[in-house]
Design a protein around this motif. Structure first.
Motif, PDB file in Angstrom:
ATOM      1  N   LEU A 174       1.041  -1.250  -0.053  1.00 56.64           N
ATOM      2  CA  LEU A 174      -0.041  -0.058   0.031  1.00 56.64           C
ATOM      3  C   LEU A 174       0.756   1.269   0.162  1.00 56.64           C
ATOM      4  N   SER A 175       1.863   1.309   0.658  1.00 56.92           N
ATOM      5  CA  SER A 175       2.867   2.362   0.866  1.00 56.92           C
ATOM      6  C   SER A 175       3.619   2.821  -0.742  1.00 56.92           C
ATOM      7  N   ASN A 176       3.958   1.444  -1.431  1.00 56.34           N
ATOM      8  CA  ASN A 176       4.392   1.411  -2.666  1.00 56.34           C
ATOM      9  C   ASN A 176       3.268   2.281  -3.760  1.00 56.34           C
ATOM     10  N   VAL A 177       1.949   1.876  -3.486  1.00 55.99           N
ATOM     11  CA  VAL A 177       0.831   2.262  -4.392  1.00 55.99           C
ATOM     12  C   VAL A 177       0.636   3.863  -4.253  1.00 55.99           C
ATOM     13  N   SER A 178       0.785   4.164  -2.897  1.00 56.87           N
ATOM     14  CA  SER A 178       0.705   5.342  -2.493  1.00 56.87           C
ATOM     15  C   SER A 178       1.596   6.271  -3.121  1.00 56.87           C
ATOM     16  N   ALA A 179       3.035   5.976  -2.962  1.00 54.30           N
ATOM     17  CA  ALA A 179       4.161   6.684  -3.606  1.00 54.30           C
ATOM     18  C   ALA A 179       3.835   6.836  -5.055  1.00 54.30           C
ATOM     19  N   LEU A 180       3.460   5.795  -5.732  1.00 49.56           N
ATOM     20  CA  LEU A 180       3.358   5.520  -7.207  1.00 49.56           C
ATOM     21  C   LEU A 180       2.382   6.930  -7.734  1.00 49.56           C
ATOM     22  N   ILE A 181       1.148   6.754  -6.972  1.00 48.10           N
ATOM     23  CA  ILE A 181       0.115   7.736  -7.246  1.00 48.10           C
ATOM     24  C   ILE A 181       0.697   9.324  -6.820  1.00 48.10           C
ATOM     25  N   GLY A 182       1.262   9.147  -5.596  1.00 48.37           N
ATOM     26  CA  GLY A 182       1.930  10.586  -5.427  1.00 48.37           C
ATOM     27  C   GLY A 182       2.790  11.357  -6.481  1.00 48.37           C
ATOM     28  N   ASP A 183       3.589  10.311  -7.104  1.00 53.42           N
ATOM     29  CA  ASP A 183       4.735  10.605  -8.126  1.00 53.42           C
ATOM     30  C   ASP A 183       3.968  11.035  -9.255  1.00 53.42           C
TER      31      ASP A 183
END
Length: 163
Positions: free
Chosen positions: A69-78
């Motif tokens: 979930l943290s990786n998905v959040s970072a991807l969306i934020g990027d």
């Protein structure tokens, strides 16, 4: 030494046979209780071992899920700035809002114990069983699709190796 009083098919009488007394009911009961206690102890050990292993798997799953979930959040934020440029700042703000919500969910998940998650799931299912059933159906469908696609690609690679 043939005795004529013996039943037909019997050649001789066996001597030196010692009769053993039949165990009394208290001895049989104590043996049964001993066996029962041994089985109960073994069952308790297996249950404890299975419970410990299951909790270990749940903890590992929580850690992996939180990380994903943290990786998905970072991807969306990027990608929010790219969304700003292509679709407008309003959609970029939606993406940033979604990224922060996913990051909060990952943090909440990482901070919970497995027992808390089980209790939360039970209460959610009791409150809205229809949503829980629909979610289970969707997850089942997705799992079947993933397995089928994995099996299909494995079969394709086997065929390529044979040719």
């Amino acid at each position: 030494m043939a005795d004529t009083n013996l039943p037909e098919g019997t050649d001789s009488i066996v001597t030196d046979v010692v009769a053993t007394p039949i165990a009394d009911s208290t001895e049989i009961t104590s043996r049964q209780n001993g066996v029962r206690e041994a089985l109960k102890g073994g069952t308790d050990k297996l249950r404890s071992s299975a419970s410990d292993r299951a909790m270990g798997f749940v903890t590992q799953g929580i850690e992996r899920s939180s990380g994903a979930l943290s990786n998905v959040s970072a991807l969306i934020g990027d990608t929010a700035s790219s969304i700003d440029e292509r679709l407008g700042s309003q959609y970029g703000d939606y993406a940033r809002s979604a990224a922060s919500a996913i990051e909060r969910a990952a943090g909440n998940l990482a901070n919970k114990e497995p027992d808390e998650l089980v209790d939360d799931a039970r209460s959610m299912i009791r409150k809205s069983p229809g949503i829980a059933l629909a979610g289970a159906a969707i997850l089942g469908f997705a799992l079947v699709r993933v397995v089928k696609s994995g099996l299909g690609s494995a079969g394709d690679s086997d065929r390529k190796r044979k040719n």
